[in-house]
Design an enzyme around this catalytic site. Sequence first.
Site, PDB file in Angstrom:
ATOM      1  N   CYS A 110       0.850  -0.961   0.160  1.00  0.00           N
ATOM      2  CA  CYS A 110      -0.064   0.088  -0.168  1.00  0.00           C
ATOM      3  C   CYS A 110       1.167   1.726  -0.514  1.00  0.00           C
ATOM      4  CB  CYS A 110      -0.720  -0.025   1.453  1.00  0.00           C
ATOM      5  SG  CYS A 110      -1.627   1.577   1.813  1.00  0.00           S
ATOM      6  N   HIS A 153      -8.830  -3.111  -3.246  1.00  0.00           N
ATOM      7  CA  HIS A 153      -8.281  -2.012  -1.911  1.00  0.00           C
ATOM      8  C   HIS A 153      -8.994  -0.587  -1.254  1.00  0.00           C
ATOM      9  CE1 HIS A 153      -3.976  -1.924  -0.565  1.00  0.00           C
ATOM     10  NE2 HIS A 153      -4.508  -0.280  -0.786  1.00  0.00           N
ATOM     11  N   GLU A 154      -9.410  -0.351  -2.916  1.00  0.00           N
ATOM     12  CA  GLU A 154      -9.546   1.509  -2.303  1.00  0.00           C
ATOM     13  C   GLU A 154     -10.834   1.251  -1.995  1.00  0.00           C
ATOM     14  OE1 GLU A 154      -6.482   2.353  -3.228  1.00  0.00           O
ATOM     15  OE2 GLU A 154      -5.534   1.335  -4.545  1.00  0.00           O
ATOM     16  N   HIS A 157     -10.086   1.780   1.723  1.00  0.00           N
ATOM     17  CA  HIS A 157      -9.788   2.586   1.913  1.00  0.00           C
ATOM     18  C   HIS A 157     -10.300   3.830   2.375  1.00  0.00           C
ATOM     19  CE1 HIS A 157      -5.925   2.236   1.946  1.00  0.00           C
ATOM     20  NE2 HIS A 157      -5.581   2.049   0.681  1.00  0.00           N
TER      21      HIS A 157
HETATM   22  C1  UDB Z   1      -0.367   0.111  -5.520  1.00  0.00           C
HETATM   23  N1  UDB Z   1       0.805  -1.258  -6.883  1.00  0.00           N
HETATM   24  O1  UDB Z   1      -0.288   1.094  -6.113  1.00  0.00           O
HETATM   25  F1  UDB Z   1       0.542  -7.090  -9.721  1.00  0.00           F
HETATM   26  F2  UDB Z   1       1.596  -3.728 -12.610  1.00  0.00           F
HETATM   27  C2  UDB Z   1       1.077  -0.703  -5.079  1.00  0.00           C
HETATM   28  C3  UDB Z   1       2.415  -0.414  -4.266  1.00  0.00           C
HETATM   29  C4  UDB Z   1       1.719  -0.609  -3.248  1.00  0.00           C
HETATM   30  C5  UDB Z   1       3.238  -1.364  -4.550  1.00  0.00           C
HETATM   31  C6  UDB Z   1       3.349   0.949  -4.803  1.00  0.00           C
HETATM   32  C7  UDB Z   1       0.475  -2.645  -7.447  1.00  0.00           C
HETATM   33  O2  UDB Z   1       0.718  -3.220  -6.396  1.00  0.00           O
HETATM   34  N2  UDB Z   1       1.957  -2.962  -8.621  1.00  0.00           N
HETATM   35  C8  UDB Z   1       1.902  -3.286  -9.263  1.00  0.00           C
HETATM   36  C9  UDB Z   1       0.932  -4.598  -9.103  1.00  0.00           C
HETATM   37  C10 UDB Z   1       1.076  -5.626  -9.746  1.00  0.00           C
HETATM   38  C11 UDB Z   1       1.052  -4.735 -11.623  1.00  0.00           C
HETATM   39  C12 UDB Z   1       1.575  -3.602 -11.185  1.00  0.00           C
HETATM   40  C13 UDB Z   1       1.766  -2.809 -10.879  1.00  0.00           C
HETATM   41  N3  UDB Z   1      -0.672  -0.101  -4.026  1.00  0.00           N
HETATM   42  C14 UDB Z   1      -1.819   0.548  -4.353  1.00  0.00           C
HETATM   43  C15 UDB Z   1      -2.603   1.394  -3.289  1.00  0.00           C
HETATM   44  O3  UDB Z   1      -1.942   1.337  -1.858  1.00  0.00           O
HETATM   45  N4  UDB Z   1      -3.622   2.071  -3.362  1.00  0.00           N
HETATM   46  O4  UDB Z   1      -3.887   2.502  -2.139  1.00  0.00           O
HETATM   47  C16 UDB Z   1      -1.657  -1.170  -3.551  1.00  0.00           C
HETATM   48  C17 UDB Z   1      -2.055  -2.755  -4.894  1.00  0.00           C
HETATM   49  C18 UDB Z   1      -2.442  -3.166  -3.505  1.00  0.00           C
HETATM   50  C19 UDB Z   1      -3.473  -4.315  -4.549  1.00  0.00           C
HETATM   51  C20 UDB Z   1      -4.174  -3.674  -5.214  1.00  0.00           C
HETATM   52  C21 UDB Z   1      -3.189  -2.624  -5.040  1.00  0.00           C
HETATM   53 ZN    ZN Z   2      -3.547   1.202   0.022  1.00  0.00          ZN
END
Ligand code: UDB
Ligand code: ZN
Length: 182
Positions: A110, A153-154, A157
Amino acid sequence: MLMMKDIIDDKNPRLREKSELLTFPLTPEQKTLAEDMLTYLKYSQDDELAQKYGLRAGVGLAAPQVNQLLRMVAIHTIDENEKEHSFVLVNPKIVSHSEEKTYLRDGEGCLSVNYDVEGITPRFSRITVEAFDVDGNKLSLRFRDFMAIVLQHEIDHLDGVLFYDHINPKLEPMIKAKAKGI
Ligand code: UDB
Ligand code: ZN
């Protein structure tokens, strides 16, 4: 422009609060917030801009993560066909979901959690979401697999829930046997 310093972390109790429904029309500030959240995600996935501004590459962002307790989420992903999915949802709500569950084999992270947490977060494999766009048009959208995980996930939040709240080591063998790892 939103920067890492604008993203609150899980030490901040506001991340545990329930966000408020928005009413239409959105205020100019709320529309700007929507644009800023999408821009953060786009920039964070551009190697050059991410490096320049020190952004962690995000696929989704919820308004409470930038300290606005409003029910708004932004998503920016590029799928396996190199198609961009870039949108903001206002007042999103899961109206139906599959029985089947899915989880990321490597576990979730996250943008508001600056350390690794071991364990898997089971999510519904398929969901139908009702929401509004920033202009107040009603949307009904279906998501599956990774996109469904991001949306859940969003939306969590918006209710003050973090991915690690769902981790339960005792249940993991059962989940891994029944759910789909991706
Ligand atoms: C993310 N990114 O943005 F499987 F192309 C995560 C972070 C916390 C590692 C930056 C991510 O999962 N990138 C990713 C994964 C893949 C393929 C790809 C890119 N979040 C968003 C967040 O915290 N929103 O509140 C966490 C993700 C975990 C599961 C869904 C969102
Ligand atoms: Zn998050």
